[in-house]
Design an enzyme around this catalytic site. Structure first.
Site, mmCIF file in Angstrom:
data_model
loop_
_atom_site.group_PDB
_atom_site.id
_atom_site.type_symbol
_atom_site.label_atom_id
_atom_site.label_comp_id
_atom_site.label_asym_id
_atom_site.label_seq_id
_atom_site.Cartn_x
_atom_site.Cartn_y
_atom_site.Cartn_z
ATOM 1 N N ASP A 48 -4.645 -84.864 21.416
ATOM 2 C CA ASP A 48 -4.518 -85.864 22.478
ATOM 3 C C ASP A 48 -5.773 -85.974 23.334
ATOM 4 O O ASP A 48 -6.683 -85.139 23.254
ATOM 5 C CB ASP A 48 -3.289 -85.542 23.358
ATOM 6 C CG ASP A 48 -3.107 -84.050 23.635
ATOM 7 O OD1 ASP A 48 -4.106 -83.302 23.553
ATOM 8 O OD2 ASP A 48 -1.991 -83.632 23.934
ATOM 9 N N ASN A 73 8.023 -78.660 30.035
ATOM 10 C CA ASN A 73 9.183 -79.534 29.849
ATOM 11 C C ASN A 73 9.545 -79.687 28.368
ATOM 12 O O ASN A 73 10.319 -80.558 28.008
ATOM 13 C CB ASN A 73 8.903 -80.916 30.469
ATOM 14 C CG ASN A 73 7.679 -81.577 29.854
ATOM 15 O OD1 ASN A 73 7.076 -81.034 28.929
ATOM 16 N ND2 ASN A 73 7.312 -82.747 30.351
ATOM 17 N N HIS A 112 7.335 -80.464 25.991
ATOM 18 C CA HIS A 112 6.509 -81.421 25.238
ATOM 19 C C HIS A 112 5.607 -80.712 24.227
ATOM 20 O O HIS A 112 5.252 -79.542 24.400
ATOM 21 C CB HIS A 112 5.718 -82.358 26.169
ATOM 22 C CG HIS A 112 4.517 -81.771 26.843
ATOM 23 N ND1 HIS A 112 4.012 -82.278 28.025
ATOM 24 C CD2 HIS A 112 3.676 -80.746 26.516
ATOM 25 C CE1 HIS A 112 2.937 -81.597 28.369
ATOM 26 N NE2 HIS A 112 2.717 -80.664 27.475
ATOM 27 N N GLU A 166 6.488 -86.514 25.588
ATOM 28 C CA GLU A 166 7.298 -86.063 26.708
ATOM 29 C C GLU A 166 8.794 -86.172 26.397
ATOM 30 O O GLU A 166 9.173 -86.880 25.450
ATOM 31 C CB GLU A 166 6.959 -86.922 27.942
ATOM 32 C CG GLU A 166 5.489 -86.919 28.333
ATOM 33 C CD GLU A 166 5.037 -85.610 28.981
ATOM 34 O OE1 GLU A 166 5.567 -84.535 28.657
ATOM 35 O OE2 GLU A 166 4.112 -85.667 29.816
#
Ligand code: F6R
Length: 236
Positions: A67, A136, A138, A143
């Site tokens: 990313d 979280n 991810h 997400e």
């Protein structure tokens, strides 16, 4: 799935570096998928150490990063281009033209995502994908709530991710709100996946990811379905 319990952060990094080194030694033309963030820093240090000692040769290696933030130039110290050069790419003999991160500076995000996916395919796909785990759940910047079927695409970052990553920026407002990330589909196409996770704070989300229901609300839970997943976990 293989889960290794490391005794410390250093032990986790050593084990992960051993696996990546073995991949490079056994398959010198490998395509590696790479991650950024705090977790892999010690792994990259060890790979650079292996290169400096003449044990590892990156000449035939191709890399694709997961990313990149939108809105940062490649020379911005917070960009993942900068991070990768700083921690690994400029310190080993990998050929510059064989190292790839999403190029967000074109302004043509959709075309860039397609170019990135096509390039991964043209290089034969990813042999070994290194992943960290977000607080979280991810992976990459996929997400909670992300659909599992996507390849590389542009995402709006979750508030928890922006907060977690603000530690690298001067203020919360400086954290980009968007990024381009390989999708879950791209990640799941890698032949082997190595997930590295450290810190007591991630224990619960790691357990949910590995043993809970497979749900887009915990993106990493899809990894349970990958045929060749290795997890290295260190509580410390
Ligand atoms: C990084 C990435 C993220 C991180 C994750 C964990 O390229 O895609 O998924 O792996 O946010 O980050 P750290 O290691 O900083 O806790």
């Amino acid at each position: 799935m293989r889960v290794y319990h490391a005794s410390s952060y250093n032990d986790m990094c050593q084990k992960a570096a051993n696996l990546i080194s073995a991949q490079i030694l056994l398959h010198p033309q490998s395509v590696l998928g790479l991650a950024t963030g705090s977790t892999p820093i010690g792994i990259y240090e060890r790979l650079v150490g292996g290169y400096n000692q003449g044990e590892l040769d990156f000449d035939g290696i191709t890399t694709f990063n997961l990313d990149e933030y939108c809105g940062l130039s490649e020379s911005d110290p917070q960009s993942y281009h900068y991070y990768m050069n700083d921690h690994l790419l400029s310190k080993v003999n990998v050929k510059r033209e064989k190292t790839h991160l999403p190029n967000v500076s074109t302004g043509e995000v959709e075309a860039e995502c397609k170019r990135y996916d096509d390039l991964i395919e043209a290089c034969g796909g990813i042999d070994l994908q290194l992943l960290g785990l977000g607080n979280n759940g991810h992976i990459g910047f996929n997400e909670p709530g992300s659909v599992f079927e996507k390849n590389t695409h542009c995402v709006a970052l979750d508030e928890r991710t922006i907060l977690a990553n603000s530690r690298f920026f001067n203020s919360l407002n400086d954290v980009p709100s968007k990024a381009v990330t390989m999708g879950i589909k791209s990640i799941m196409h890698a032949r082997r996946i190595l997930l590295v996770v450290n810190g007591e704070a991630k224990k619960e989300i790691l357990e949910k990811s590995l043993y809970g229901p497979i749900t887009p609300m915990v993106p990493a839970s899809i990894l349970q379905l990958h045929p060749d997943l290795t997890v290295i976990w260190s509580a410390a």
